[in-house]
Design an enzyme around this catalytic site. Structure first.
Site, mmCIF file in Angstrom:
data_model
loop_
_atom_site.group_PDB
_atom_site.id
_atom_site.type_symbol
_atom_site.label_atom_id
_atom_site.label_comp_id
_atom_site.label_asym_id
_atom_site.label_seq_id
_atom_site.Cartn_x
_atom_site.Cartn_y
_atom_site.Cartn_z
ATOM 1 N N ARG A 8 -57.710 -5.480 -23.209
ATOM 2 C CA ARG A 8 -58.449 -5.046 -24.398
ATOM 3 C C ARG A 8 -59.882 -4.638 -24.055
ATOM 4 N NH1 ARG A 8 -61.749 -7.669 -27.576
ATOM 5 N NH2 ARG A 8 -61.319 -9.647 -26.549
ATOM 6 N N HIS A 50 -67.309 -12.087 -5.207
ATOM 7 C CA HIS A 50 -68.282 -11.024 -5.450
ATOM 8 C C HIS A 50 -69.453 -11.041 -4.457
ATOM 9 C CE1 HIS A 50 -65.999 -10.489 -8.995
ATOM 10 N NE2 HIS A 50 -66.568 -11.403 -9.722
ATOM 11 N N LYS A 61 -58.428 -11.289 -9.806
ATOM 12 C CA LYS A 61 -58.874 -12.609 -9.384
ATOM 13 C C LYS A 61 -58.560 -13.636 -10.477
ATOM 14 C CE LYS A 61 -63.428 -13.559 -11.037
ATOM 15 N NZ LYS A 61 -64.774 -13.982 -10.837
ATOM 16 N N ASP A 71 -61.629 -6.598 -6.946
ATOM 17 C CA ASP A 71 -62.917 -7.264 -7.149
ATOM 18 C C ASP A 71 -63.791 -6.191 -7.782
ATOM 19 O OD1 ASP A 71 -65.544 -8.098 -7.000
ATOM 20 O OD2 ASP A 71 -65.177 -9.338 -5.246
ATOM 21 N N HIS A 72 -64.049 -6.307 -9.081
ATOM 22 C CA HIS A 72 -64.646 -5.156 -9.769
ATOM 23 C C HIS A 72 -66.055 -4.847 -9.266
ATOM 24 C CE1 HIS A 72 -66.100 -8.413 -12.385
ATOM 25 N NE2 HIS A 72 -67.119 -7.626 -12.624
#
Ligand code: NAP
Length: 482
Positions: A24, A239, A147, A176-177
């Site tokens: 979403r 990150h 993740k 891993d954005h």
């Protein structure tokens, strides 16, 4: 400017967990933006899949609300309607037989096929088994996983074992954005696309590197999950480690997935073990209006950290003697993420200490705005002798790049990379395991002595001990939010 975007082929993207929070907030709005930019070829389909009973119309409404909520008034209604045409839904149970035949019938044989596992990792095994059983996986089918990639080395290995039992590593895209952020890739462009920096990119010229990922929010509604995780597992292992790798790695021979990931892996494997006195953990305290960490996680005895700062060393020729300081935390002064490369003093000041001037700093900012700044010393304008001042050479994307600064969100870019079949910005199994192999002993060390996190004021710079970690070395953190 002529577009040099690499086109993608027609695709079927199946989102397991298509009704969930991630779909979403990130996946569906991200896909819409790519669609609006003309990057989703005709005939492509996005199929939501979850247990909720919904028909195609209801899923389209869910997606419409998601896109409008993420993008507000910027949404062009006709474009949104065309996007929704590409959406479909299947009610499916990862743990049972419901929906699998229907999904099979919906898939097109001649499209790139990608399954996004946007569900908890405990469902990966069942999804993989059923995808294979129903013969939905072709040699170039892609699997996207989110993740957390495990809770420690052992669980990460188990997860990788599950995935590798059913898919080839070349099919698996671990997101891993942070790696999808424009500036993170720009760090590679700056380092490896210019002659200017690379000769200086070593311990001879760089005093230290600071990597900060600061959040202003607390744990919010994720208290239950977070109390079992903590800042080290939730942020540092993935990150911050990735940002460290991109800063410290050797130039890869090519900008190609395995060449880049091989170099990142070498950095993780070169990390020295962290000395216990080089780590500080913290927990945020309550304010007059807001709960503290222990209340947020509903555990009065919680000793999970909402903040961690540490000093580490990449044990190789390039970085010997240049420490890397990492810090991350919640309820800090501002949302502020950056990598700061602090260069050494000039070997001799011809102007004298009273003239002023400071060290050069290359600051790569990821949040809230993306941009790169190089701090240089110049003469202060006007009469009155030689006085020096620091000015930023600024490459803030919004100002410098104008229209081109409308950079895609990390998820948009990463999903399109999945469709392109480009794994460069995704983590490989050995990278994930090496990162856990480095973080596990730190966490085990805390457990062994039952290390109690230091309290810190909400909306502050973190615990005092984190300041001392730097000050003991004669250095200072950049102020969060400055
Ligand atoms: P969520 O809101 O709890 O959604 C879970 C989704 O899985 C729902 O669509 C649910 O739909 C579906 N589901 C649950 N059991 C299922 C089953 N047996 N068969 C088929 N579908 C099933 O979770 P989320 O926040 O979207 O997170 C998804 C994954 O992404 C998690 O691994 C999370 O750690 C990771 N992640 C999330 C975020 C984020 O910002 N949300 C960020 C990073 C990583 P039904 O109940 O209708 O089946």
């Amino acid at each position: 400017m002529v577009s040099r975007i690499i086109p993608v082929e027609r695709f079927d993207l199946i989102i397991f967990g298509g009704t969930g929070d991630l779909a979403r907030r990130k996946i569906l709005p991200g896909l819409f933006k790519r669609f609006a930019d003309g990057q989703v070829p005709d005939g492509s389909r996005i199929i939501g899949a979850a247990r909720s009973e919904m028909d195609r119309g209801e899923f389209r409404q869910f997606a419409k609300d998601a896109v409008i909520s993420a993008q507000g008034d910027a949404v062009e209604p006709t474009v949104l309607e065309s996007f929704l045409e590409a959406l479909d839904y299947v009610t499916i149970d990862a743990l049972g037989e419901i929906g699998w035949s229907e999904l099979s019938e919906k898939l097109q044989g001649d499209s790139v096929r990608a399954f996004y596992f946007s569900v908890g990792p405990s469902l990966f095994d069942d999804l993989a088994v059923r995808l294979q059983k129903h013969k939905l996986v072709e040699p170039d089918t892609r699997i996207v996983v989110e993740k957390p990639f495990g809770h420690d080395l052992e669980t990460a290995k188990a997860l990788n074992k599950v995935l590798s039992a059913y898919f080839d590593e070349s099919q698996i895209y671990r997101i891993d954005h942070y790696l999808g952020k424009e500036t993170v890739q720009n760090l590679m462009a700056v380092r490896f696309g210019n002659m200017l920096f690379e000769p200086l990119w070593n311990s001879q010229y760089i005093d230290h590197v600071q990597i900060t990922v600061a959040e202003e929010v607390g744990v919010g509604g994720r208290g239950g999950y977070y109390d079992k995780s903590g800042a080290m597992r939730d942020m540092v292992q993935n990150h911050l480690m990735q940002l460290l790798c991109l800063t410290a790695m050797e130039p890869p021979a090519k900008f190609d997935p395995d060449a880049v990931r091989d170099e990142k892996l070498k950095v993780i494997r070169a990390l020295d073990p962290v000395e216990p006195h080089h780590v500080v953990r913290g927990q945020y305290s309550e304010t007059d209006d807001e709960k503290g960490f222990r209340d947020d996680v509903e555990n009065a005895k919680s000793w999970t950290e909402s903040f961690v700062a540490l000093r580490c060393q990449v044990g190789n020729w390039r970085w010997s003697g240049t420490p890397f300081y990492l810090r991350t935390g919640k309820r800090l002064q501002a949302r502020d993420s950056e990598i700061v490369v602090v260069f050494k003093d000039t070997p001799h000041s011809i102007f004298g200490a009273e003239a002023g001037g400071a060290r050069n700093e290359l600051r790569i900012q990821l949040q809230p705005d993306e941009g790169i700044t190089l701090k240089v010393t110049i003469k202060e304008p006007g009469p009155g002798g030689m006085r020096l001042m620091d000015v930023p050479l600024d490459m803030s994307f919004a100002e410098t790049l104008g229209d081109h600064a409308d950079t895609p969100d990390a998820y948009e870019r990463l999903i399109m990379d999945v469709i392109r079949g480009n794994q460069t910005l995704f983590m490989r199994d050995d990278e994930v395991e090496a990162a856990w192999a480095w973080t596990d002993p730190i966490i085990q060390g805390w457990e062994a002595v039952h290390d109690v996190p230091k309290p810190y004021d909400s909306y502050s710079q973190g615990p005092t001990d984190a300041m001392l970690l730097m000050q003991r070395d004669g250095r200072e953190w950049r102020e969060i939010g400055a």
